[in-house]
Design an enzyme around this catalytic site. Structure first.
Site, PDB file in Angstrom:
ATOM      1  N   ARG A  90      -0.432 -11.750   6.687  1.00  0.00           N
ATOM      2  CA  ARG A  90      -0.308 -11.085   5.387  1.00  0.00           C
ATOM      3  C   ARG A  90      -1.666 -10.577   4.898  1.00  0.00           C
ATOM      4  NH1 ARG A  90       0.376 -13.574  -0.201  1.00  0.00           N
ATOM      5  NH2 ARG A  90       1.232 -11.903  -1.480  1.00  0.00           N
TER       6      ARG A  90
ATOM      7  N   GLY B 254      -8.304   0.917   4.201  1.00  0.00           N
ATOM      8  CA  GLY B 254      -8.296   0.701   5.637  1.00  0.00           C
ATOM      9  C   GLY B 254      -8.692  -0.723   5.998  1.00  0.00           C
TER      10      GLY B 254
ATOM     11  N   ASN C 179      -2.671 -10.287  -4.586  1.00  0.00           N
ATOM     12  CA  ASN C 179      -3.421 -11.079  -3.608  1.00  0.00           C
ATOM     13  C   ASN C 179      -3.755 -12.495  -4.073  1.00  0.00           C
ATOM     14  OD1 ASN C 179      -3.451  -8.996  -1.761  1.00  0.00           O
ATOM     15  ND2 ASN C 179      -5.448  -8.214  -2.399  1.00  0.00           N
TER      16      ASN C 179
ATOM     17  N   ASP D  50     -11.054  -2.914   6.651  1.00  0.00           N
ATOM     18  CA  ASP D  50     -12.516  -3.039   6.531  1.00  0.00           C
ATOM     19  C   ASP D  50     -12.958  -4.396   5.995  1.00  0.00           C
ATOM     20  OD1 ASP D  50     -11.679  -2.857   3.913  1.00  0.00           O
ATOM     21  OD2 ASP D  50     -13.117  -1.305   3.325  1.00  0.00           O
TER      22      ASP D  50
ATOM     23  N   ASP E 252      10.162 -14.539  15.414  1.00  0.00           N
ATOM     24  CA  ASP E 252      11.359 -14.112  16.129  1.00  0.00           C
ATOM     25  C   ASP E 252      12.036 -12.982  15.366  1.00  0.00           C
ATOM     26  OD1 ASP E 252      12.563 -15.332  13.942  1.00  0.00           O
ATOM     27  OD2 ASP E 252      13.177 -17.120  15.043  1.00  0.00           O
TER      28      ASP E 252
ATOM     29  N   HIS F 214      -2.601  -6.697   3.895  1.00  0.00           N
ATOM     30  CA  HIS F 214      -3.134  -6.349   2.581  1.00  0.00           C
ATOM     31  C   HIS F 214      -4.522  -5.720   2.680  1.00  0.00           C
ATOM     32  CE1 HIS F 214      -0.334  -8.673  -0.334  1.00  0.00           C
ATOM     33  NE2 HIS F 214       0.313  -8.367   0.776  1.00  0.00           N
TER      34      HIS F 214
ATOM     35  N   HIS G 297       7.819 -10.425   8.095  1.00  0.00           N
ATOM     36  CA  HIS G 297       8.422 -11.348   7.128  1.00  0.00           C
ATOM     37  C   HIS G 297       9.176 -12.482   7.817  1.00  0.00           C
ATOM     38  CE1 HIS G 297       8.409  -8.152   3.664  1.00  0.00           C
ATOM     39  NE2 HIS G 297       7.217  -8.654   3.923  1.00  0.00           N
TER      40      HIS G 297
END
Length: 318
Positions: A59, A69, A91, A71, A248, A63, A188
């Protein structure tokens, strides 16, 4: 204005394509040849102590890449009146930053000032998937670390309440297709969702319906029992699928059964192209993994031309 937006999107897509080619899986072959194994060791050690680490790293990488980008700007700390990305509302629940810090520390001992925090995060996301039983792949490297991180820009992240049009726009602005959208949504399969991110589906969904009718009734009732309308339990929520620590294709199977968590998950069934892909990935984990790897490489290669360097500490710009 519409024509201008189309031209800008075309230019952005061309720019992103050139940057994808600029990265190289052998980037550190002569300067830090053991970078992959050093990062993998840090991720493995953390995962042995905390099974939520893989989902957190995956995650975190998403984010990071969707803002300025890939970075590593999501790792930077707030300073003075400058509130960094990691403290932006979407966040706040990110965690496991220490894994990247530990990997960076280990790398600085072997090849100081060589490996970027952005590359470490991209590698860690790959390792998170692999350690969870998912596929592995060669990560193109050569990203630079950003020097700018602003909480206000986290508004650009795709929200769990987005419909298919909003999702398509968010992904296309970053050079990502509908197939990338569906494949990356499969991330997810790992992780946890807090009540606030799906409250809209189980309480006052519409003037006439309290629960989103696209939810399986018994599943909707279970979510309501976990997250009552006046929930006061800070960390209340539910796993994103039935095997939240295993990579999966259960996410897609549950989506077809009306057991998705976010509105943005359900939105994938409202467009013929994305719905067909959901069915395809639900039927074949092999097809899902192949598409996921392709889309991850594509997404993790998004970058920009902002102020960049190799940070010696992933938390700070010195």
């Amino acid at each position: 204005m519409a024509g201008f937006a189309t031209v800008m999107m075309f230019i952005t897509t061309l720019h992103l394509a050139s940057l994808v080619r600029a990265l190289n899986v052998n980037y550190y072959e002569n300067t830090c040849p053991h970078v992959d194994s050093i990062v993998a060791a840090s991720v493995h050690k953390a995962t042995m102590n905390d099974k939520t680490v893989p989902a957190a790293l995956l995650r975190m990488h998403f984010h990071d890449c969707f803002i300025r980008g890939c970075d590593a700007s999501v790792l930077l700390e707030s300073k003075g009146k400058t509130i960094a990305e990691k403290d932006g509302p979407p966040n706040i629940s990110l965690h496991a930053f220490y894994v990247i810090d530990n990997a960076k520390k280990a790398l600085e001992e072997v090849c100081p000032g060589v490996v970027s925090c952005a590359d470490i995060l991209a590698l860690a996301a790959r390792d998170a998937v692999t350690l969870s039983g998912g596929p592995t792949w060669d990560v193109p490297k050569g990203r630079k670390d950003g020097r700018i991180s602003m909480a206000t820009e986290t508004r650009q992240l795709p929200a769990p309440t987005f419909n298919i049009s909003q999702l398509q726009q968010s992904f296309s602005q970053r050079g990502l297709s509908l197939e990338d959208l569906v494949a990356l949504s499969g991330g997810h399969t790992l992780g946890f969702a807090h009540c606030s991110s799906f409250q809209n589906r189980i309480h006052r969904f519409s003037p006439k319906q309290d629960i989103d009718p696209s939810l399986n009734p018994s599943f909707g009732s279970r979510l309501r029992s976990i997250c009552p309308s006046h929930n006061k339990v800070k960390n209340a929520g539910t796993s994103l699928d039935s095997s939240s620590t295993l990579f999966d294709n259960a996410y897609y199977k549950l989506l077809l059964q009306g057991e998705s968590i976010f509105s943005s998950d359900q939105a994938l069934l409202t467009h013929p192209t994305t719905k067909a892909l959901v069915s395809k990935f639900a039927y074949s984990q092999e097809e899902f993994e192949r598409a996921f790897v392709k889309s991850m490489i594509k997404m993790s290669s998004i970058t920009n031309d902002g102020q960049q360097q190799i940070r010696l500490d992933c938390k700070f710009v010195r």
